[in-house]
Design an enzyme around this catalytic site. Structure first.
Site, PDB file in Angstrom:
ATOM      1  N   ASP A 124      66.684  19.943 -36.997  1.00  0.00           N
ATOM      2  CA  ASP A 124      67.466  20.797 -37.884  1.00  0.00           C
ATOM      3  C   ASP A 124      68.509  21.542 -37.063  1.00  0.00           C
ATOM      4  OD1 ASP A 124      68.089  21.861 -40.414  1.00  0.00           O
ATOM      5  OD2 ASP A 124      67.043  23.717 -39.908  1.00  0.00           O
ATOM      6  N   HIS A 131      77.342  30.836 -42.322  1.00  0.00           N
ATOM      7  CA  HIS A 131      75.923  31.195 -42.290  1.00  0.00           C
ATOM      8  C   HIS A 131      75.574  31.879 -40.971  1.00  0.00           C
ATOM      9  CE1 HIS A 131      71.601  30.981 -42.875  1.00  0.00           C
ATOM     10  NE2 HIS A 131      71.481  30.323 -41.733  1.00  0.00           N
ATOM     11  N   GLU A 196      67.105  26.938 -47.578  1.00  0.00           N
ATOM     12  CA  GLU A 196      68.368  26.685 -46.886  1.00  0.00           C
ATOM     13  C   GLU A 196      68.996  25.440 -47.502  1.00  0.00           C
ATOM     14  OE1 GLU A 196      67.893  28.815 -42.553  1.00  0.00           O
ATOM     15  OE2 GLU A 196      67.706  26.626 -42.640  1.00  0.00           O
ATOM     16  N   GLU A 198      71.104  22.403 -47.413  1.00  0.00           N
ATOM     17  CA  GLU A 198      71.577  21.539 -46.337  1.00  0.00           C
ATOM     18  C   GLU A 198      71.809  20.114 -46.842  1.00  0.00           C
ATOM     19  OE1 GLU A 198      69.606  21.746 -42.566  1.00  0.00           O
ATOM     20  OE2 GLU A 198      68.669  23.688 -43.011  1.00  0.00           O
ATOM     21  N   ASP A 230      65.532  23.213 -46.438  1.00  0.00           N
ATOM     22  CA  ASP A 230      64.669  23.621 -45.326  1.00  0.00           C
ATOM     23  C   ASP A 230      64.046  24.971 -45.687  1.00  0.00           C
ATOM     24  OD1 ASP A 230      63.510  23.361 -42.786  1.00  0.00           O
ATOM     25  OD2 ASP A 230      65.054  24.605 -41.881  1.00  0.00           O
ATOM     26  N   ARG A 234      61.147  33.942 -43.691  1.00  0.00           N
ATOM     27  CA  ARG A 234      62.005  34.754 -42.822  1.00  0.00           C
ATOM     28  C   ARG A 234      61.225  35.789 -42.013  1.00  0.00           C
ATOM     29  NH1 ARG A 234      66.376  31.589 -42.322  1.00  0.00           N
ATOM     30  NH2 ARG A 234      67.365  31.176 -44.334  1.00  0.00           N
ATOM     31  N   GLN A 237      59.395  33.842 -39.274  1.00  0.00           N
ATOM     32  CA  GLN A 237      60.413  33.392 -38.326  1.00  0.00           C
ATOM     33  C   GLN A 237      60.928  34.551 -37.471  1.00  0.00           C
ATOM     34  OE1 GLN A 237      63.735  31.531 -40.283  1.00  0.00           O
ATOM     35  NE2 GLN A 237      64.934  31.309 -38.419  1.00  0.00           N
ATOM     36  N   LYS A 250      59.216  27.585 -40.220  1.00  0.00           N
ATOM     37  CA  LYS A 250      59.952  26.421 -40.726  1.00  0.00           C
ATOM     38  C   LYS A 250      59.057  25.189 -40.909  1.00  0.00           C
ATOM     39  CE  LYS A 250      64.355  27.880 -40.370  1.00  0.00           C
ATOM     40  NZ  LYS A 250      65.413  27.733 -41.373  1.00  0.00           N
ATOM     41  N   THR A 254      59.761  20.911 -45.914  1.00  0.00           N
ATOM     42  CA  THR A 254      61.176  20.577 -46.071  1.00  0.00           C
ATOM     43  C   THR A 254      61.267  19.547 -47.190  1.00  0.00           C
ATOM     44  OG1 THR A 254      61.637  20.953 -43.723  1.00  0.00           O
ATOM     45  CG2 THR A 254      63.227  19.625 -44.951  1.00  0.00           C
ATOM     46  N   GLU A 361      71.003  35.492 -47.322  1.00  0.00           N
ATOM     47  CA  GLU A 361      72.395  35.910 -47.423  1.00  0.00           C
ATOM     48  C   GLU A 361      72.707  36.473 -48.813  1.00  0.00           C
ATOM     49  OE1 GLU A 361      75.055  32.781 -45.276  1.00  0.00           O
ATOM     50  OE2 GLU A 361      73.165  31.800 -45.813  1.00  0.00           O
TER      51      GLU A 361
END
Length: 420
Positions: A124, A131, A196, A198, A230, A234, A237, A250, A254, A361
Site C-alpha cells: 500500500d 491526503h 481509504e 484507493e 484500505d 486510526r 495506527q 491496517k 482490505t 479528513e
C-alpha cells in the site's frame, strides 16, 4: 475519445451500463452450487469463459480452469491482447458466432461474485499529495510533507491474507491504543474506524530477483485495476506506527471491487501526473501519461437506512504518483515482483473537503463531524454502517465501471479463540 463499440448483447449498449463492449472486465462467479469460474462482464450478463474455452471458442491452454485469473495473467501481454480481441470479435454486433456464444451467458443477478484473483503480495502506498498534506495538518499541525515525500512513492507491505471481495463483512478490529491522558495503553475495539479511497493496480507479469525495471516497462506489466478500500483503525495506527509504520491498524481488512478493469480498457482515459514540485530522479521518469480520468465517490449507509449518502466525490487524476511509478520504485532495489501482486494507490483526495478520501479528513479527526442524509452524525464508522466505493470513466456514449466495492462493519470479536 473512443466511441461506444456496439454489441449484440443489447444491455451492453445502454449508456448507463458499467459494462459495455469497450470494458470487458474480468471476474470470478458462481451460480447456485457450481464452483467459482472465470467470467467477463458484458451488459447485464457474465460470459462464462471456462465453458467458452471448453466449447472450443477460445484456446488459452486451460488458463481458466482454476477459477482464478492468475494463470492467464502470467501468460503475458500478447495473450492478454489476444483474448480481448477474440472477445470483441465474439460479442460485437453482427458476430457470426452469436448463437453459440449466447449459450454461455449468465444473468449477473443470478450470480455470486468471488475474489477475481488470488493476491500474491500486497503493498500500500501513500501517494496522494492532498491526503498527505491533510494528514500532516491533522496530526502535526502543519501541511509540510516528510522530507522524502516528493522524491519517492512511500509505501509499506500489507497483508494479502486480509484482502476480501466486495460484500464481505468486516469485523471492527481490536487493538492496543493509548489515550493522550493515560499512563499506559489499553486493549479493545477501535473507536476510530476509517476507510481509504484507493485504486488497486494488479501486476500481471513479474520480475526476477535483482532485476530493476523502467517506468514504461512497469506500465506494460500492469494487468488491470480494481477499486480498493484500505480499512484503517486510526487510534490503533496512531499508537503503533512510530517508528516502523502501520501494522495492526491496517492488517484486519482490505476490500476490493469484484471486476478487474484491464489497463487497455482504460487507455482512452489516460491523464498526466501533476507538475512536480521537485524533479524526480531519472529512474522514475516515463514517457506515458500514468494516471487515468476516473470519477470516484464514497457512500455511507447506516444500518436500517433506506438510502446511502454520498460523502465524497473526487478523481483518480488527483494522485501525485502513478501506479507505474510505484511499481518501478518497488522493483528498483531488485525486489522481485510477482504475478498477482496488488499495489494500493494510497488515499485519493482532492483539494476541497467534499473530495477527501477518508473520514479522518472529512471529520478532521473528529473535530468537524458531518451529517448524513438520514440526519445522523458521523466522525468515524459505527457498527452496522456500510461503506461503498464507486468508480467510472466517462466515454463518448459509454461508461467504464468497476462494480461497487462495499463492506458492512460488524461488531468486534471480543473473545480469543482459546476462550470460545
Amino acid at each position: 475519445m473512443t466511441k461506444l463499440h456496439r454489441s449484440w448483447v443489447e444491455s451492453a449498449n445502454n449508456a448507463s451500463t458499467s459494462f459495455p463492449l469497450n470494458n470487458l472486465p474480468y471476474g470470478v462467479f458462481s451460480v447456485g452450487e457450481t464452483s467459482p469460474r472465470c467470467g467477463v462482464a458484458i451488459g447485464d450478463y457474465i460470459l462464462d469463459i471456462q465453458l467458452l474455452e471448453g466449447a472450443g471458442l477460445l484456446d488459452f491452454n486451460g488458463a481458466f480452469e482454476a477459477g482464478s485469473w492468475n494463470a492467464f495473467m502470467a501468460q503475458g501481454r500478447s495473450k492478454w491482447d489476444a483474448l480481448r480481441a477474440r472477445l470483441i470479435e465474439l460479442l460485437s454486433e453482427g458476430s457470426n458466432e452469436q448463437e453459440r456464444v449466447a449459450a454461455y451467458l449468465v444473468a449477473q443477478c443470478e450470480a455470486t461474485l468471488h475474489m477475481p484473483f488470488q493476491v500474491r503480495e500486497y503493498t500500500d502506498f501513500y501517494a496522494g499529495i492532498q491526503h498527505a498534506k491533510n494528514m500532516g495538518e491533522i496530526l502535526r499541525g502543519s501541511p509540510d510533507l516528510p522530507a522524502n515525500w516528493l522524491h519517492i512513492p512511500i509505501g509499506y507491505n500489507g497483508r494479502a491474507s486480509s484482502i476480501v471481495v466486495s460484500g464481505t463483512p468486516i469485523h471492527r478490529p481490536n487493538g492496543q491504543t493509548k489515550a493522550p491522558d493515560a499512563e499506559v495503553p489499553s486493549f479493545g475495539p477501535t473507536k476510530r474506524l476509517d476507510i481509504e479511497l484507493e485504486l488497486g493496480a494488479i501486476v500481471g507479469t513479474g520480475t526476477k530477483l535483482g532485476q530493476p525495471i523502467t517506468v514504461d516497462e512497469a506500465d506494460d506489466m500492469i494487468f488491470g485495476y480494481v477499486l480498493l478500500n484500505d480499512w484503517s483503525a486510526r487510534d490503533i495506527q496512531g499508537w503503533e506506527y512510530q517508528p516502523l509504520g502501520p501494522f495492526q491498524g491496517k492488517a484486519f481488512g482490505t476490500s476490493i471491487s469484484p471486476w478487474i478493469v484491464t489497463a487497455v480498457a482504460l487507455n482512452p482515459f489516460r491523464a498526466a501526473t501533476p507538475p512536480r514540485e521537485k524533479a524526480l530522479l531519472p529512474y522514475l521518469n516515463g514517457t506515458k501519461n500514468g494516471l487515468y480520468d476516473i470519477d470516484l465517490e464514497v457512500l455511507m449507509q447506516p444500518k436500517g437506512a433506506a438510502t446511502a449518502t454520498v460523502i465524497s466525490r473526487t478523481n483518480y487524476n488527483r494522485m501525485y504518483y502513478s501506479a507505474a511509478e510505484q511499481l518501478c520504485h518497488h522493483a528498483s532495489s531488485g525486489c522481485a515482483m510477482n504475478t498477482a501482486d496488488l499495489l494500493g494507490s494510497g488515499t485519493i483526495s482532492g483539494p476541497t473537503r467534499d473530495e477527501f478520501g477518508s473520514l479522518m479528513e472529512l471529520s478532521w479527526a473528529g473535530r468537524k463531524p458531518f451529517a448524513l442524509d438520514t440526519g445522523e452524525i458521523r466522525s468515524f464508522i459505527e457498527d452496522g454502517d456500510t461503506l461503498t466505493l464507486r468508480g467510472k470513466a466517462q466515454g463518448d456514449g459509454y461508461v467504464i465501471g468497476f462494480g461497487d466495492c462495499s463492506g458492512m462493519i460488524l461488531p468486534a470479536v471480543t473473545r480469543c479463540r482459546s476462550e470460545a
